[in-house]
Scaffold this motif. Structure first.
Motif, PDB file in Angstrom:
ATOM      1  N   ILE A  84      53.282  14.535  31.911  1.00 21.26           N
ATOM      2  CA  ILE A  84      52.312  13.825  31.426  1.00 21.26           C
ATOM      3  C   ILE A  84      51.478  14.452  30.293  1.00 21.26           C
ATOM      4  N   ALA A  85      51.113  15.787  30.734  1.00 13.60           N
ATOM      5  CA  ALA A  85      50.569  16.652  29.535  1.00 13.60           C
ATOM      6  C   ALA A  85      51.489  17.169  28.496  1.00 13.60           C
ATOM      7  N   PHE A  86      52.673  17.364  28.568  1.00 14.39           N
ATOM      8  CA  PHE A  86      53.335  17.626  27.769  1.00 14.39           C
ATOM      9  C   PHE A  86      53.923  16.362  26.628  1.00 14.39           C
ATOM     10  N   LEU A  87      54.203  15.295  27.130  1.00 13.57           N
ATOM     11  CA  LEU A  87      54.418  14.117  26.485  1.00 13.57           C
ATOM     12  C   LEU A  87      52.990  13.496  25.620  1.00 13.57           C
ATOM     13  N   GLY A  88      52.039  13.770  26.339  1.00 13.10           N
ATOM     14  CA  GLY A  88      50.769  13.424  25.569  1.00 13.10           C
ATOM     15  C   GLY A  88      50.488  14.229  24.519  1.00 13.10           C
ATOM     16  N   THR A  89      50.950  15.620  24.726  1.00 18.48           N
ATOM     17  CA  THR A  89      50.325  16.413  23.635  1.00 18.48           C
ATOM     18  C   THR A  89      51.215  16.551  22.454  1.00 18.48           C
ATOM     19  N   PHE A  90      52.714  16.328  22.731  1.00 16.43           N
ATOM     20  CA  PHE A  90      53.649  16.200  21.784  1.00 16.43           C
ATOM     21  C   PHE A  90      53.468  15.087  21.027  1.00 16.43           C
ATOM     22  N   SER A 145      51.887   6.875  35.442  1.00 13.24           N
ATOM     23  CA  SER A 145      51.827   7.934  34.471  1.00 13.24           C
ATOM     24  C   SER A 145      52.029   7.616  33.165  1.00 13.24           C
ATOM     25  N   TYR A 146      52.388   6.432  32.868  1.00 14.62           N
ATOM     26  CA  TYR A 146      52.071   5.739  31.431  1.00 14.62           C
ATOM     27  C   TYR A 146      50.892   5.746  30.862  1.00 14.62           C
ATOM     28  N   ALA A 147      49.944   5.386  31.903  1.00 17.47           N
ATOM     29  CA  ALA A 147      48.327   5.333  31.523  1.00 17.47           C
ATOM     30  C   ALA A 147      48.068   6.490  31.280  1.00 17.47           C
ATOM     31  N   GLY A 148      48.382   7.626  31.984  1.00 17.26           N
ATOM     32  CA  GLY A 148      47.865   8.902  31.857  1.00 17.26           C
ATOM     33  C   GLY A 148      48.305   9.489  30.532  1.00 17.26           C
ATOM     34  N   VAL A 149      49.549   9.149  29.938  1.00 18.23           N
ATOM     35  CA  VAL A 149      50.261   9.550  28.785  1.00 18.23           C
ATOM     36  C   VAL A 149      49.336   9.096  27.641  1.00 18.23           C
ATOM     37  N   LEU A 150      49.124   7.666  27.762  1.00 17.53           N
ATOM     38  CA  LEU A 150      48.317   7.252  26.880  1.00 17.53           C
ATOM     39  C   LEU A 150      46.984   7.782  26.675  1.00 17.53           C
ATOM     40  N   ALA A 151      46.125   8.033  27.731  1.00 17.12           N
ATOM     41  CA  ALA A 151      44.900   8.682  27.806  1.00 17.12           C
ATOM     42  C   ALA A 151      44.792  10.205  26.939  1.00 17.12           C
ATOM     43  N   VAL A 152      45.995  10.887  27.412  1.00 20.24           N
ATOM     44  CA  VAL A 152      45.938  12.250  27.021  1.00 20.24           C
ATOM     45  C   VAL A 152      46.199  12.281  25.685  1.00 20.24           C
ATOM     46  N   SER A 153      47.327  11.454  24.958  1.00 18.42           N
ATOM     47  CA  SER A 153      47.377  11.373  23.787  1.00 18.42           C
ATOM     48  C   SER A 153      46.465  10.959  22.795  1.00 18.42           C
ATOM     49  N   ILE A 154      45.933   9.878  23.193  1.00 14.03           N
ATOM     50  CA  ILE A 154      44.750   9.399  22.256  1.00 14.03           C
ATOM     51  C   ILE A 154      43.759  10.563  22.157  1.00 14.03           C
ATOM     52  N   HIS A 155      43.217  10.853  23.298  1.00 11.65           N
ATOM     53  CA  HIS A 155      42.041  11.767  23.253  1.00 11.65           C
ATOM     54  C   HIS A 155      42.591  13.205  22.243  1.00 11.65           C
ATOM     55  N   SER A 156      43.840  13.578  22.597  1.00 15.74           N
ATOM     56  CA  SER A 156      44.283  14.664  21.803  1.00 15.74           C
ATOM     57  C   SER A 156      44.150  14.653  20.512  1.00 15.74           C
ATOM     58  N   ILE A 157      44.399  13.295  19.920  1.00  9.46           N
ATOM     59  CA  ILE A 157      44.590  13.034  18.505  1.00  9.46           C
ATOM     60  C   ILE A 157      43.329  13.376  17.743  1.00  9.46           C
ATOM     61  N   PHE A 210      47.687  21.755  24.876  1.00 12.29           N
ATOM     62  CA  PHE A 210      48.595  21.586  26.043  1.00 12.29           C
ATOM     63  C   PHE A 210      47.884  22.314  27.270  1.00 12.29           C
ATOM     64  N   GLU A 211      47.416  23.342  27.242  1.00 13.83           N
ATOM     65  CA  GLU A 211      46.781  23.856  28.109  1.00 13.83           C
ATOM     66  C   GLU A 211      45.464  22.988  28.732  1.00 13.83           C
ATOM     67  N   ILE A 212      44.845  22.633  27.933  1.00 12.75           N
ATOM     68  CA  ILE A 212      43.749  21.508  28.425  1.00 12.75           C
ATOM     69  C   ILE A 212      44.090  20.387  28.942  1.00 12.75           C
ATOM     70  N   ALA A 213      45.259  19.878  28.262  1.00 12.79           N
ATOM     71  CA  ALA A 213      46.120  18.625  28.958  1.00 12.79           C
ATOM     72  C   ALA A 213      46.404  18.744  30.282  1.00 12.79           C
ATOM     73  N   VAL A 214      46.911  19.866  30.548  1.00  7.92           N
ATOM     74  CA  VAL A 214      47.510  20.129  32.051  1.00  7.92           C
ATOM     75  C   VAL A 214      46.308  19.958  33.259  1.00  7.92           C
ATOM     76  N   ARG A 215      45.139  20.430  32.534  1.00  6.55           N
ATOM     77  CA  ARG A 215      44.049  20.431  33.441  1.00  6.55           C
ATOM     78  C   ARG A 215      43.649  19.012  33.377  1.00  6.55           C
ATOM     79  N   SER A 216      43.584  18.176  32.315  1.00 10.74           N
ATOM     80  CA  SER A 216      43.185  16.983  32.397  1.00 10.74           C
ATOM     81  C   SER A 216      43.973  15.930  33.120  1.00 10.74           C
ATOM     82  N   ALA A 217      45.337  16.134  32.996  1.00 11.20           N
ATOM     83  CA  ALA A 217      46.275  15.377  33.661  1.00 11.20           C
ATOM     84  C   ALA A 217      46.340  15.584  35.238  1.00 11.20           C
TER      85      ALA A 217
END
Length: 270
Positions: A84-90, A145-157, A210-217
């Motif tokens: 989740i963290a990797f895909l959202g960050t990528f 996990s799909y919802a998690g990827v979307l949440a991480v990716s949008i916030h990371s933008i 990505f480090e932050i996204a791992v904690r968030s996920a």
């Protein structure tokens, strides 16, 4: 002494000597206001027994939960959290690049309005916490996990777009000037000067994110967005403290490993 007083009037000398006192008063006032807004309600009677139960569970984790082949064990969910963290960050790193060029301020006067609007958009994106975005996406696409990827990716933008734009604003323009003086066009300046100059810094910021996204996920699963947070909240609700202990231990190991690997990669890039 007369020359000094003429060059530095008394109000100016007083301000230079005592301006720190104003900051002390301001900081003290902010702290007083913040503490005054807290209402201490005391400690519950069951706090001692609950604390002892939590500590006992943390010291005696459920090692059988590390891997049992069910797909819902610690190892499987840790991998899901990393995914989740990797895909959202990528995804966010790719989308953030055009946002960064949009928000980056240049020396051209006409571009100030463009960069200002870009910064406003990135600020609006960052306004929503990841857990709020996760709840919204769970309502839209369902739990998982799909919802998690979307949440991480949008916030990371919002975060990466801001960091990338600042890198563009502060980059060394020497290579761009050299190509421009040699007759290069805008595409050649972008591909031969701009991108090679800022690419290492972009990668470094992406690794940090990505480090932050791992904690968030790890937390988003508590609201149903997949990952290790889902069994963690279930274990807390059922007071299965040994299960809580092994899950927390897994999260600690995962975060330490990611931080160590990311730090080494960033040192090689910069």
């Amino acid at each position: 002494m007369q020359t000094t007083l003429e060059n530095h009037p008394l109000p100016h000398l007083f301000w230079r000597r005592w301006h720190w006192l104003l900051w002390v008063v301001v900081v003290a006032g902010v702290y007083s206001w913040a503490i005054g807004g807290l209402h201490f309600t005391g400690i519950q009677e069951s706090a001692g027994s609950v604390s002892r139960s939590i500590l006992k569970g943390l010291l005696h984790p459920d090692w059988a939960y590390v891997y049992n082949g069910s797909g819902e064990d610690l190892s499987s969910l840790i991998l899901q959290t990393l995914a989740i963290a990797f895909l959202g960050t990528f995804v966010s790193a790719l989308i953030s690049v055009p946002f960064a060029f949009w928000a980056a301020r240049t020396d051209q006067h006409w571009a100030h309005l463009r960069s200002g609007s870009g910064k406003v958009v990135l600020t609006l994106i960052r306004t929503f916490p990841e857990i709020v975005l996760a709840i919204m996406f769970i309502k839209a696409v369902g739990p998982g996990s799909y919802a998690g990827v979307l949440a991480v990716s949008i916030h990371s933008i919002g975060m990466l777009g801001k960091l990338f734009s600042e890198s563009l604003e502060n980059m060394d323009r020497g290579a761009e000037e050299a190509i421009r003086s040699a007759g290069g066009n805008r595409s050649e300046i972008l591909t031969l000067a701009t991108l090679p100059t800022i690419f290492p810094e972009f990668i470094s910021y992406t690794l940090y994110r990505f480090e932050i996204a791992v904690r968030s996920a790890s937390i988003l699963g508590m609201v149903g967005a997949g990952g290790i947070g889902t069994p963690l909240i279930f274990a807390i609700q059922t007071r299965s403290w040994s299960r809580v202990g092994i899950i927390l231990l897994g999260i600690i190991v995962m975060v330490l490993a990611i931080d160590s690997l990311s730090e080494r990669l960033r040192k090689k890039l910069i």
